[in-house]
Each structure stands twice: as structure tokens, then as C-alpha cells.
Scaffold this motif. Structure first.
Motif, mmCIF file in Angstrom:
data_model
loop_
_atom_site.group_PDB
_atom_site.id
_atom_site.type_symbol
_atom_site.label_atom_id
_atom_site.label_comp_id
_atom_site.label_asym_id
_atom_site.label_seq_id
_atom_site.Cartn_x
_atom_site.Cartn_y
_atom_site.Cartn_z
ATOM 1 N N PHE A 139 0.806 -1.218 0.000
ATOM 2 C CA PHE A 139 0.000 0.000 0.000
ATOM 3 C C PHE A 139 0.842 1.271 0.000
ATOM 4 O O PHE A 139 0.301 2.374 -0.025
ATOM 5 N N LEU A 140 2.149 1.148 0.025
ATOM 6 C CA LEU A 140 3.037 2.300 0.129
ATOM 7 C C LEU A 140 2.867 3.266 -1.038
ATOM 8 O O LEU A 140 2.719 4.465 -0.835
ATOM 9 N N ALA A 141 2.900 2.767 -2.255
ATOM 10 C CA ALA A 141 2.789 3.645 -3.420
ATOM 11 C C ALA A 141 1.473 4.407 -3.408
ATOM 12 O O ALA A 141 1.449 5.621 -3.639
ATOM 13 N N ALA A 142 0.378 3.723 -3.116
ATOM 14 C CA ALA A 142 -0.922 4.385 -3.076
ATOM 15 C C ALA A 142 -0.967 5.430 -1.968
ATOM 16 O O ALA A 142 -1.490 6.535 -2.166
ATOM 17 N N ARG A 143 -0.391 5.106 -0.818
ATOM 18 C CA ARG A 143 -0.390 6.033 0.316
ATOM 19 C C ARG A 143 0.390 7.304 -0.020
ATOM 20 O O ARG A 143 -0.075 8.420 0.226
ATOM 21 N N LEU A 144 1.561 7.148 -0.630
ATOM 22 C CA LEU A 144 2.389 8.312 -0.961
ATOM 23 C C LEU A 144 1.821 9.097 -2.141
ATOM 24 O O LEU A 144 1.912 10.327 -2.168
ATOM 25 N N THR A 145 1.222 8.397 -3.090
ATOM 26 C CA THR A 145 0.605 9.078 -4.228
ATOM 27 C C THR A 145 -0.648 9.827 -3.794
ATOM 28 O O THR A 145 -0.848 10.980 -4.167
ATOM 29 N N ASP A 146 -1.480 9.184 -2.995
ATOM 30 C CA ASP A 146 -2.703 9.835 -2.504
ATOM 31 C C ASP A 146 -2.392 11.057 -1.653
ATOM 32 O O ASP A 146 -3.156 12.023 -1.643
ATOM 33 N N ALA A 147 -1.275 11.028 -0.944
ATOM 34 C CA ALA A 147 -0.866 12.169 -0.118
ATOM 35 C C ALA A 147 -0.158 13.237 -0.958
ATOM 36 O O ALA A 147 0.287 14.247 -0.422
ATOM 37 N N ALA A 148 -0.052 13.006 -2.270
ATOM 38 C CA ALA A 148 0.613 13.931 -3.211
ATOM 39 C C ALA A 148 2.084 14.144 -2.867
ATOM 40 O O ALA A 148 2.632 15.220 -3.048
ATOM 41 N N LEU A 149 2.741 13.087 -2.371
ATOM 42 C CA LEU A 149 4.155 13.161 -2.040
ATOM 43 C C LEU A 149 5.036 12.677 -3.186
ATOM 44 O O LEU A 149 6.176 13.113 -3.319
ATOM 45 N N ILE A 150 4.518 11.739 -3.987
ATOM 46 C CA ILE A 150 5.250 11.247 -5.155
ATOM 47 C C ILE A 150 4.337 11.263 -6.371
ATOM 48 O O ILE A 150 3.116 11.267 -6.251
ATOM 49 N N ASP A 151 4.974 11.260 -7.519
ATOM 50 C CA ASP A 151 4.274 11.227 -8.796
ATOM 51 C C ASP A 151 5.121 10.379 -9.727
ATOM 52 O O ASP A 151 6.293 10.146 -9.476
ATOM 53 N N ALA A 152 4.529 9.910 -10.801
ATOM 54 C CA ALA A 152 5.272 9.108 -11.768
ATOM 55 C C ALA A 152 5.337 9.844 -13.101
ATOM 56 O O ALA A 152 4.348 10.422 -13.539
ATOM 57 N N THR A 153 6.509 9.824 -13.712
ATOM 58 C CA THR A 153 6.648 10.326 -15.062
ATOM 59 C C THR A 153 5.987 9.300 -15.961
ATOM 60 O O THR A 153 6.373 8.129 -15.955
ATOM 61 N N THR A 154 4.966 9.695 -16.696
ATOM 62 C CA THR A 154 4.169 8.731 -17.442
ATOM 63 C C THR A 154 4.967 7.967 -18.484
ATOM 64 O O THR A 154 4.727 6.787 -18.698
ATOM 65 N N ALA A 155 5.933 8.583 -19.115
ATOM 66 C CA ALA A 155 6.677 7.917 -20.181
ATOM 67 C C ALA A 155 7.551 6.781 -19.645
ATOM 68 O O ALA A 155 7.635 5.723 -20.252
ATOM 69 N N THR A 156 8.179 6.981 -18.498
ATOM 70 C CA THR A 156 9.134 5.988 -18.001
ATOM 71 C C THR A 156 8.671 5.264 -16.748
ATOM 72 O O THR A 156 9.228 4.237 -16.395
#
Length: 74
Positions: free
Chosen positions: A41-58
Motif C-alpha cells: 500500500f506504500l505507493a498508493a499512500r504516498l501518491t494519494d498524499a501527493a508526495l510522489i508522482d510518476a513520469t508517465t513515459a518511463t
């Protein structure tokens, strides 16, 4: 409650790994050094908190401004 007080040790470690360029997002999974993170659940937790984002291409994970601020406080 501020973001810094809600971050767990694992969250801060993951943010440091993202800041070092060692992480990617593969769907809902955070990869660290190419390996799946044990906290599913780490990725979802950090993404939902707007702490990390992913570059869509890579799929490379990157810190947001909020994530940088959370690391500076922690």
C-alpha cells in the motif's frame, strides 16, 4: 495534523529512495532498485498524499513539491 507527523519510518525511507532516483511506479506497485516494495500500500499512500508522482513515459517516481517539503521537515 501535518504531513510530517503522519509519515512512518517506511514512508520517509521510500521518499529518500525516490529522491535518490532509485524508484519507479509499475501500476500500483513501488519498485525500489527494481524490486517490489514489501508494503503493497506504500505507493498508493504516498501518491494519494501527493508526495510522489510518476513520469508517465518511463514510470520513474519523483517527489512532488509537497514530498520535498515533507523530507525537509523529517
Amino acid at each position: 495534523m501535518s504531513t510530517a507527523t503522519t509519515l512512518h519510518h517506511r514512508d520517509r525511507a521510500a521518499l529518500r529512495a525516490v529522491a535518490a532516483g532509485r524508484c519507479a511506479l509499475a501500476g500500483p506497485t513501488l519498485l525500489v532498485d527494481g524490486l517490489c516494495c514489501a508494503d503493497q500500500f506504500l505507493a498508493a499512500r504516498l501518491t494519494d498524499a501527493a508526495l510522489i508522482d510518476a513520469t508517465t513515459a518511463t514510470g520513474t517516481a519523483s517527489l512532488t513539491a509537497t514530498g520535498r517539503a515533507a523530507l525537509d521537515v523529517a
